[in-house]
Scaffold this motif. Structure first.
Motif, PDB file in Angstrom:
ATOM      1  N   ARG A  82     -16.174  -6.347 -19.918  1.00  0.00           N
ATOM      2  CA  ARG A  82     -16.124  -7.793 -19.442  1.00  0.00           C
ATOM      3  C   ARG A  82     -16.679  -8.740 -20.528  1.00  0.00           C
ATOM      4  O   ARG A  82     -16.017  -9.815 -20.676  1.00  0.00           O
ATOM      5  N   THR A 101     -20.951 -14.036 -10.693  1.00  0.00           N
ATOM      6  CA  THR A 101     -20.137 -13.496 -11.800  1.00  0.00           C
ATOM      7  C   THR A 101     -20.983 -12.046 -11.493  1.00  0.00           C
ATOM      8  O   THR A 101     -21.517 -11.600 -12.469  1.00  0.00           O
ATOM      9  N   TRP A 113     -11.939 -11.280 -15.700  1.00  0.00           N
ATOM     10  CA  TRP A 113     -13.110 -11.944 -16.312  1.00  0.00           C
ATOM     11  C   TRP A 113     -12.956 -12.904 -17.190  1.00  0.00           C
ATOM     12  O   TRP A 113     -13.659 -13.894 -17.577  1.00  0.00           O
TER      13      TRP A 113
END
Length: 797
Positions: A82, A101, A113
């Protein structure tokens, strides 16, 4: 023939032109942004075997929770892929809720992402080629740290900012040169002893070969798989009663790390609402809260935690056959029915007593008492990673006990329950800043109405006053009946038993208090929430603490209550008491025997109650705290080894005074780990600094309310806390000198001298090994609770 030749020539030319265009187009494909990185055909290292251990022992101690720098969480392959973000999770000034998130929930691919603003730390997205180390932010960070090491065992320069107040700049590859010039010591691992040459070479080669990651393997045994299927079948039963119970259980277990204690090597799991049924990979629904409307049909699923466990968020809960039998007994063997299944509207989310009114209240309370330590841990330790706004509402060390379910009013009296349920709603659902004032007035007014109603009910029901039988004794076997809570500035810990010196205050929690605290601080709390949401949560938690203290005052003599209360609420807090809190009852009697001597002072009253409490719950106490409450140093623990009894005797004086008599207490960090060793043996202790306050009734200005001369120190065997602030490594034969040096310390310079001789500074060559050894100690002594300690708060002594 001439016509056919012209047509053939035209076709050939057209095909040639088309092929030329296709070749040109295809040659541009690899320059697209976010292309998959090119990786080396031969990989020198396996991620799980060779790379993860380095990240685990050098990097995850800072990059493991919501407050990881730049949201770079390295505890899983998904987190590494990510990458990082410039957006801050903790922002006490934002007007609107931020977009969540959460790894594994709010996006399901690296590309997703990227669309949320995260950027790669492994590769240059535009180049996407192996060997280009300069395009890897991770490489440049570790190279900067390796190029500029700190002198061994030195204190950090003042320019190096550490702790939660440090603002991270989160450079991208394009801005890294400027970052490195301005922050020559800003590499990774940040502000600590760095990577060894071998570790640096391994990570560098892994990155140059494409930085291939792999998720942690999950290979459940047949027995473990059978347990998963059995529990998923239980949670997904049909029928209105069963579905309501499953919803109640889910909302109370969604934060837990579930495991099967009767299966050796059991993995840990999380309970999720999934769009997919059992037998398929779980797809969690991305709701902000566990009691938000799912918006579609779902199944309760156990999803394996394929990540390195971090102590802060590792809140465990065991599932076994006894647990299932207990739930069947509590919830499904009683004669009750669901008239109308509850929905997910505002009123139902904000008042769980309405939502689950069909489930017998006695069953709900007993369910929470069965695992009281888990529930208190859940709202004391999680789900946030930085919580001074919440933790400054509690004192640094106090005890928590519970009302006995046989006598607790709400679960036993239907009329009382019907009168109080509408008053037990919780604020914070509305994040609009304009609603802050109105919401607070509404909910605080209802809370005070409830408290007055409760006072009148108990006074009428027990005209002779409260007696010790009203305190839950754990049914003679449950050690969760007695809990000690320690606050460490912006985090907190829970330990079974009564630890430390007799506190200034004790919480007595009934079912409405326990359930409301859990829903306010866990279920309904949004770490990405707005200023309004966070403020409403903090203000209501203040009322919860005040209510628990009101409950406790019933158990002390009427003539002692005013002095106790005024000690808790000194200064401007007494003015707030008149405005925001319900009145304290100063005239109702108590049915507990106290002598005249017991009421001469606040410490005498608290000591007298403590004796009664320990007699009431003697069967479930964790044993006498001979380190911190041992008059004349005569206490002994025969079950300890001779060496540990000797260590206890040396450390005991630190835990029995105040900063007025032992000045170093006020100078020590909130949590200091001790490793005492001789040969291959080592013993681990924690020094917990408990700061005294004039009151804890306000959200701001805490420093002005500190009373350092009254600070105390609690000495605990083993580790306590998720965020060690410092540690000491002491040969056993030097322990007398260490204790003597601490007791002689009067100022910061003196503490610095102690740290120079026995301290484990961030720059120590053995820093990472000793931090890892504290984790190994927990693995050896209580393996299901072991997780990585976070060093974001580790100080520069």
């Amino acid at each position: 023939m001439q016509l056919l030749s012209r047509r053939a020539t035209w076709r050939i030319a057209s095909v040639t032109l088309l092929l030329t265009v296709l070749v040109i187009a295809c040659s541009a494909v690899q320059t697209y942004p976010h292309a998959e990185p090119v990786v080396a055909t031969h990989q020198s290292f396996d991620y799980q075997r060779d790379i993860r251990p380095i990240l685990e022992t050098r990097c995850m101690a800072c990059h493991g929770c919501y407050d990881a720098p730049c949201q770079l969480k390295l505890t899983s392959a998904e987190g590494i892929e990510r990458g990082a973000s410039k957006k801050q999770v903790y922002d006490g000034t934002r007007i609107d809720d931020a977009e969540p998130t959460r790894l594994g929930i709010d996006a399901d691919s690296t590309e997703a992402w990227r669309q949320k603003g995260f950027f790669s730390v492994l590769h240059d997205a535009n180049a996407g080629a192996a060997q280009q180390l300069d395009g890897s932010l991770l490489y440049r960070m570790i190279e900067l740290g390796h190029r500029n090491p700190f002198p061994a065992d030195s204190t950090l320069p003042e320019a190096i900012k550490i702790g939660t107040k440090h603002t991270f700049s989160c450079p991208s590859p394009g801005t890294f040169d400027d970052y490195a010039e301005e922050n020559p010591h800003g590499g990774m691992p940040y502000a600590t002893s760095g990577l060894s040459d071998q570790e640096f070479a391994t990570l560098s080669r892994w990155i140059s070969e494409g930085a291939v990651t792999a998720p942690q393997p999950w290979n459940p045994s047949a027995q473990e798989q059978a347990s998963i299927e059995r529990w998923e079948t239980f949670f997904n039963q049909q029928g209105a009663r069963e579905q309501l119970v499953s919803r109640y259980l889910f909302e109370h277990l969604f934060i837990a790390h579930l495991h099967f204690p009767d299966i050796a090597g059991s993995s840990f799991y999380e309970l999720v609402r999934s769009a997919t049924p059992p037998g398929q990979p779980a797809e969690p629904l991305a709701t902000v809260r566990p009691n938000d409307d799912p918006g579609q049909p779902f199944y309760y699923r156990l999803r394996p935690l394929r990540e390195t466990l971090v102590e802060k968020t590792h809140i465990t809960y065991a599932l076994d056959a006894q647990r299932m039998d207990r739930w069947q007994e509590l919830f499904l063997q009683n004669d009750w029915a669901v008239a109308t299944p509850p929905g997910y509207a505002y009123a139902e989310r904000s008042n769980p007593f309405i939502t689950f009114t069909a489930i017998p209240a006695r069953a709900r309370y007993q369910f929470m008492l069965d695992s009281a330590e888990y529930f208190v841990r859940s709202f004391i330790r999680g789900p946030v990673c930085r919580g001074q706004i919440a933790t400054d509402v509690i004192r640094d060390q106090f005890w928590t006990v519970f009302e006995d379910p046989q006598q607790e009013a709400y679960v036993n009296d239907p009329l009382y329950r019907s009168l109080t349920t509408p008053l037990l709603g919780l604020p914070g659902q509305d994040s609009d800043l304009s609603a802050l004032g109105a919401a607070w007035l509404e909910y605080s007014s209802k809370r005070n109405q409830y408290l007055m109603l409760r006072h009148d009910y108990y006074a009428e029901r027990k005209p002779a006053g409260a007696d010790m039988a009203e305190i839950w004794d754990g049914d003679g076997h449950n050690r969760d009946a007695l809990l000690t809570i320690f606050r460490h500035h912006d985090s907190a810990s829970v330990r079974r038993g009564l630890w430390g010196q007799v506190p200034e205050t004790i919480w007595v929690m009934d079912y409405p208090l326990l359930e409301r605290t859990y829903y306010e601080l866990v279920v309904n709390f949004n770490v990405f929430g707005s200023l309004s949401h966070q403020a409403q949560t903090r203000l209501y938690f203040d009322l919860i603490r005040n209510g628990a203290e009101h409950n406790f005052l019933r158990f002390v003599p009427a003539q002692a209550r005013k002095a106790l209360y005024e000690q808790w609420y000194q200064g401007h807090a007494l003015l707030k008491d008149r405005i925001a809190y319900a009145d304290v009852s100063l005239d109702t009697p108590v049915a507990i025997r106290y002598t005249e001597e017991d009421t001469r002072s606040n410490p005498a009253v608290m000591a007298a109650f403590t004796r009664q409490l320990m007699a009431r719950a003697d069967a479930v106490d964790s044993g006498p705290d001979t380190l911190n409450r041992c008059p004349q140093n005569t206490c002994q623990r025969p079950e300890l080894s001779d060496q540990q009894r000797h260590i206890d005797q040396l450390l005991r004086p630190l835990g029995q005074g105040t900063a007025a008599s032992v000045p170093v207490i006020a100078l020590l960090p909130e949590i200091s780990f001790l490793r005492i060793h001789e040969g291959k043996q080592r013993w681990v202790y924690t020094l917990v600094h408990n700061r005294a306050h004039s009151n804890v009734a306000f959200m701001f200005g805490e420093d002005a309310r500190l009373q350092p001369e009254r600070d105390t120190l609690t000495v605990m065997r083993g580790t306590l806390g998720s965020y060690p602030n410092f540690s000491f490594d002491i040969p056993l034969q030097q322990l007398p000198d260490f204790v003597a040096a601490l007791r002689a310390t009067r100022d910061e310079a003196g503490l610095g001298a102690v740290a120079a001789r026995w301290g484990v500074r961030r720059t120590s060559p053995s820093f990472w090994d000793i931090i890892a050894d504290f984790r190994r100690y927990v693995e050896e002594t209580d393996p299901s609770q072991a997780g990585l300690f976070d060093i974001n708060r580790y100080q520069n002594l």
